[in-house]
Write an enzyme that holds these catalytic residues in place. Sequence first.
Site, short mmCIF file in Angstrom:
data_model
loop_
_atom_site.label_atom_id
_atom_site.label_comp_id
_atom_site.label_asym_id
_atom_site.label_seq_id
_atom_site.Cartn_x
_atom_site.Cartn_y
_atom_site.Cartn_z
N GLY A 136 18.02 22.94 -0.77
CA GLY A 136 16.70 23.05 -0.17
C GLY A 136 16.31 24.51 0.01
N SER A 137 16.88 25.15 1.03
CA SER A 137 16.55 26.56 1.28
C SER A 137 17.06 27.47 0.18
CB SER A 137 17.15 27.01 2.62
OG SER A 137 16.56 26.29 3.67
N ILE A 162 9.58 15.29 -2.53
CA ILE A 162 8.50 15.77 -3.39
C ILE A 162 7.17 15.12 -2.99
CG2 ILE A 162 7.74 16.11 -5.78
CD1 ILE A 162 10.45 17.51 -4.88
N ALA A 251 0.92 28.70 -2.35
CA ALA A 251 0.79 27.57 -1.42
C ALA A 251 0.96 28.02 0.03
CB ALA A 251 1.81 26.49 -1.77
N GLU A 372 8.21 24.68 2.29
CA GLU A 372 7.73 25.95 1.72
C GLU A 372 8.45 27.14 2.35
OE1 GLU A 372 4.94 26.28 -0.42
OE2 GLU A 372 4.27 24.20 -0.45
N HIS A 375 11.18 28.25 8.77
CA HIS A 375 10.90 29.38 9.67
C HIS A 375 12.06 30.40 9.58
CE1 HIS A 375 8.95 31.18 13.20
NE2 HIS A 375 10.17 31.43 13.64
#
Length: 393
Positions: A136-137, A162, A251, A372, A375
């Site tokens: 993920g990250s 997704i 984005a 996206e 944090h």
Amino acid sequence: MLDYLSLEADLDEEERLIRDTAREFVADRVRPEIGDHFENGTFPTDLIPEMGEMGFYAPNLEGYGSPGVSETAYGLLMQELEACDSGLRSMASVQGALVMYPIHAYGSEAQKEEWLPALGEGEAVGCFGLTEPEHGSDPAGMETYAKRGGDGFVLNGSKTWITNSPVADVALVWARDRSSESAGDGESAPVRGFLVETDRDGVSTDEIDEKLSMRASITGTVDLTDVRIPETNVLPGVSGMKGPLSCLTQARYGIAWGAVGAARDCFEVAREYAGDREQFGGPIARFQLQQEKLAEMATQIALGQLLVYRLAELKERGDLRPQQVSMAKRNNVRMARDVARTAREMLGGNGITTDYSPMRHMANMETVYTYEGTHDIHTLVLGQDLTGIAAFE
Ligand SMILES: Cc1cc2nc3c(=O)[nH]c(=O)nc-3n(C[C@H](O)[C@H](O)[C@H](O)COP(=O)(O)OP(=O)(O)OC[C@H]3O[C@@H](n4cnc5c(N)ncnc54)[C@H](O)[C@@H]3O)c2cc1C
């Protein structure tokens, strides 16, 4: 609507028109039913082509049917959509910034002609497949790969989380190209963008429906088993992590604007409620404790607005750095998350229902805080930019 620093006084006619059109669209077509969609875990898919007709998908691009509006106008559009619900803004962000933008920036002429008008009009739906179950990250660790086979490529792997995958016609899948022997199986194989039509043999997209956040948005997987695509489906103009990361910068710019919209909506609902709701013989707005909350929310929203208006100027003249976008995404989403919680608190028991937007926004912000780039990851991006030392590993 809250615009404490009169930033909207400087908008030009087109920017005002786009803001007002989006504001009216959500008021008439989406707001009345968004609470039900959130409760039912559905997205108003019938609005996808309508949003296309309204020009909501990547209107800041030029050509192939896109008008090339200003970056401020694009930001205001994201702000108005997210003032309604993050799911609505996510639809426009994915379609525009994560699918149309890379085709526009890195696609062949044939890919642009095939996909940009259809996606822009909402006749086709796109999704962006980067995240994987184990990556993920750290998307550079991706395991999805392509190898040459026949007159094109064969893809294998799995993407998850997704947005829109279950309703998408095309998935932009980021995968390692292991065609060359020297590339090997690891991270030395170049990352490339593959346009995968979702009706191809070997593609499956399952909906993830256990979400407690971003419920009015469709989320799923993209599983690829020996999926054959022609060579013409590869984005020719980019290789490496720059491809997906540059899309994410686009984005995230929209998210930084959108989060301000969600926060503004929470503020407006709380302000109105405080004026109407009476306790101890008068409106709760007369209590200093409630006024402090409104003052703090308004101040944080105004600071978030300043940030995105400045980003728009930098983006317009081509000077915007991804790290600056990280700062705005990180700050504005945290701000919106805090504002939503405070607004919910001001609504008392009524605040926990879908009759009012703050708790819905609050739940949505948990996703926006995470997707996206979490944090934390944006904190590390800024840390690296400020010190020159990467602290990711
Ligand atoms: C509703 C929804 C829609 C999404 N849509 C899409 C989409 O359309 N396309 C797509 O590709 N992806 C999408 N995503 C995926 C999203 O981008 C990922 O969830 C996100 O990147 C985080 O990855 P992860 O969930 O695997 O968390 P992890 O990477 O496992 O992180 C878990 C925790 O560890 C922390 N962490 C990780 N690394 C570090 C580090 N180096 N230092 C400190 N802390 C760290 C994180 O901040 C987080 O708090 C979506 C996600 C959601 C929830």
